[in-house]
Design an enzyme around this catalytic site. Structure first.
Site, PDB file in Angstrom:
ATOM      1  N   LYS A 102      51.074  41.810  28.690  1.00 42.53           N
ATOM      2  CA  LYS A 102      50.185  40.921  29.424  1.00 42.53           C
ATOM      3  C   LYS A 102      48.744  41.361  29.197  1.00 42.53           C
ATOM      4  O   LYS A 102      48.355  42.452  29.605  1.00 42.53           O
ATOM      5  CB  LYS A 102      50.531  40.966  30.919  1.00 42.53           C
ATOM      6  CG  LYS A 102      51.973  40.557  31.209  1.00 42.53           C
ATOM      7  CD  LYS A 102      52.413  40.910  32.607  1.00 42.53           C
ATOM      8  CE  LYS A 102      53.878  40.546  32.828  1.00 42.53           C
ATOM      9  NZ  LYS A 102      54.359  40.949  34.165  1.00 42.53           N
ATOM     10  N   GLY A 131      56.136  37.602  33.920  1.00 38.95           N
ATOM     11  CA  GLY A 131      56.686  37.502  35.267  1.00 38.95           C
ATOM     12  C   GLY A 131      56.845  38.861  35.919  1.00 38.95           C
ATOM     13  O   GLY A 131      56.599  39.899  35.316  1.00 38.95           O
ATOM     14  N   LYS A 186      46.604  38.665  36.457  1.00 44.11           N
ATOM     15  CA  LYS A 186      47.156  39.295  37.668  1.00 44.11           C
ATOM     16  C   LYS A 186      46.883  40.798  37.657  1.00 44.11           C
ATOM     17  O   LYS A 186      46.794  41.433  38.716  1.00 44.11           O
ATOM     18  CB  LYS A 186      48.643  38.971  37.823  1.00 44.11           C
ATOM     19  CG  LYS A 186      49.553  39.513  36.735  1.00 44.11           C
ATOM     20  CD  LYS A 186      50.168  40.845  37.098  1.00 44.11           C
ATOM     21  CE  LYS A 186      50.939  41.434  35.932  1.00 44.11           C
ATOM     22  NZ  LYS A 186      51.531  42.765  36.262  1.00 44.11           N
ATOM     23  N   ASP A 238      53.825  37.251  40.733  1.00 45.66           N
ATOM     24  CA  ASP A 238      53.825  38.656  40.295  1.00 45.66           C
ATOM     25  C   ASP A 238      52.936  39.522  41.190  1.00 45.66           C
ATOM     26  O   ASP A 238      52.766  40.715  40.943  1.00 45.66           O
ATOM     27  CB  ASP A 238      53.323  38.736  38.843  1.00 45.66           C
ATOM     28  CG  ASP A 238      53.830  39.959  38.092  1.00 45.66           C
ATOM     29  OD1 ASP A 238      54.379  40.868  38.753  1.00 45.66           O
ATOM     30  OD2 ASP A 238      53.676  40.018  36.867  1.00 45.66           O
ATOM     31  N   ASN A 250      48.133  49.070  37.531  1.00 44.93           N
ATOM     32  CA  ASN A 250      46.797  48.520  37.747  1.00 44.93           C
ATOM     33  C   ASN A 250      46.321  48.741  39.183  1.00 44.93           C
ATOM     34  O   ASN A 250      45.171  49.088  39.418  1.00 44.93           O
ATOM     35  CB  ASN A 250      46.781  47.036  37.376  1.00 44.93           C
ATOM     36  CG  ASN A 250      46.888  46.846  35.876  1.00 44.93           C
ATOM     37  OD1 ASN A 250      45.924  46.986  35.145  1.00 44.93           O
ATOM     38  ND2 ASN A 250      48.091  46.538  35.402  1.00 44.93           N
ATOM     39  N   GLU A 268      46.243  47.769  31.768  1.00 44.46           N
ATOM     40  CA  GLU A 268      45.787  46.684  30.888  1.00 44.46           C
ATOM     41  C   GLU A 268      44.662  45.873  31.511  1.00 44.46           C
ATOM     42  O   GLU A 268      43.850  45.268  30.815  1.00 44.46           O
ATOM     43  CB  GLU A 268      46.956  45.746  30.562  1.00 44.46           C
ATOM     44  CG  GLU A 268      48.017  46.322  29.642  1.00 44.46           C
ATOM     45  CD  GLU A 268      47.645  46.230  28.165  1.00 44.46           C
ATOM     46  OE1 GLU A 268      46.452  46.013  27.848  1.00 44.46           O
ATOM     47  OE2 GLU A 268      48.557  46.383  27.328  1.00 44.46           O
TER      48      GLU A 268
END
Length: 319
Positions: A102, A131, A186, A238, A250, A268
């Site tokens: 992602k 997801g 996200k 998510d 994160n 990320e």
């Protein structure tokens, strides 16, 4: 069916474990000098799972690609371009390529499927697997729902049927732009959530979820996607795994950043933050949360002042 997973970090190793668990013939590839690969080669395990002997482990990229019917890539999003240039020197044929990470390319703002298609020139169907879910939960048998999306509808259907099980229920994605942007974004909202934890503003996470989803929905729409995707599994769905879970890299990065402590795992969302700010400017979409995270993480502004200012913006209607 022979499936090769390219990348042996925590998520790539889990994907190999999962597909083997549901009866697929799986090869797991990693760089020979990678600490992840070296430990798997020596011990057949990492900190999260044990690889069964039925999974073939290799550092030979041409061989790993050649023997597969489906290729799954699970590496750092920012490394995809350089890795794709290596991949195309192998015999890819017309094998489907599934991207299981992602992110958005920081330097260009491109989605990962766009990068992959630059190198395959449309010869290989490209899909994304996004997801919620953490390895720690899946290996304990706790199920979740995820999404597979692709411009190629037949490949999308085939992959959903091939990968589905009682552990992961897959939905058919209908908006590749929205699913990729939502899944990447996200992680940025996750960093913001960690920052709120770090300054003891945890009660503001509800507002963060509401406004964050709306913010990303506006961007998805401006980029030509369906804004409803932001409210689906790729993004809002998510949030529990990213904004609240102790396993979220994160969220943990954001919390420790505020506390002035180092974090040594891959988050990320740091690179994605820069990419989203660029995309917001390009498409003339206001992204206050993304800008706030960027100001703190990448521009060195005072976290308390930025976060307070974020929630004290000018008065306006909610919708």
């Amino acid at each position: 069916m022979k499936i090769t997973v390219l990348g042996c970090g925590r998520w790539g190793s889990f994907i190999a474990w999962y597909l083997n668990h549901i009866g697929k013939e799986v090869t797991l590839w990693g760089l020979p000098d990678s600490p992840h690969y070296q430990r798997l080669e020596q011990e057949r395990k990492n900190d999260l799972l044990q690889l069964p002997d039925s999974i073939y482990l290799t550092s030979d990229l041409p061989s790993a690609v050649k023997d597969a019917e489906i290729l799954i890539i699970s590496i750092s999003a920012q490394a995809l371009r350089s890795f794709a240039s290596q991949m195309v020197s192998c015999n890819l044929g017309q094998k489907p390529i599934v991207l299981c990470m992602k992110g958005i390319e920081e330097t260009t703002g491109k989605r990962l499927s766009e990068i992959m298609e630059e190198f395959t020139h449309g010869k290989n169907p490209v899909a994304v697997w996004v997801g919620p879910g953490h390895v720690q939960d899946f290996i304990r048998g706790i199920p979740n729902c995820m999404v597979i999306d692709s411009q190629n509808n037949q490949i999308k259907r085939d992959l959903v049927h091939t990968f589905s099980s009682d552990l992961i229920r897959f939905y058919y994605g209908t908006d590749l732009i929205g699913n990729e942007i939502g899944a990447a974004a996200k992680n940025v909202i996750g960093i913001a959530a960690g920052m709120l934890d770090g300054v003891n503003y945890t009660s503001l996470k509800g507002a963060l979820m509401s406004r964050g989803t709306r913010e990303i929905a506006r961007l998805i729409k401006a980029m030509g996607g369906n804004e409803i995707s932001a409210y689906g599994l790729c993004h809002l769905g998510d949030y529990q795994a990213t904004l609240f879970s102790e396993h979220s890299h994160n969220r943990k990065f954001g919390e420790l950043f505020i506390l002035g402590q180092p974090y040594h795992e891959l988050a990320e969302g740091v690179s994605t933050t820069r990419a989203l700010v660029k995309l917001g400017d390009l498409h003339q979409v206001d992204l206050p949360i993304c800008k706030a995270v960027n100001a703190i993480v990448n521009e060195g502004e005072d976290p308390q002042q930025v976060l307070s200012g974020l929630f004290l913006r000018s008065l306006k209607e909610e919708f």
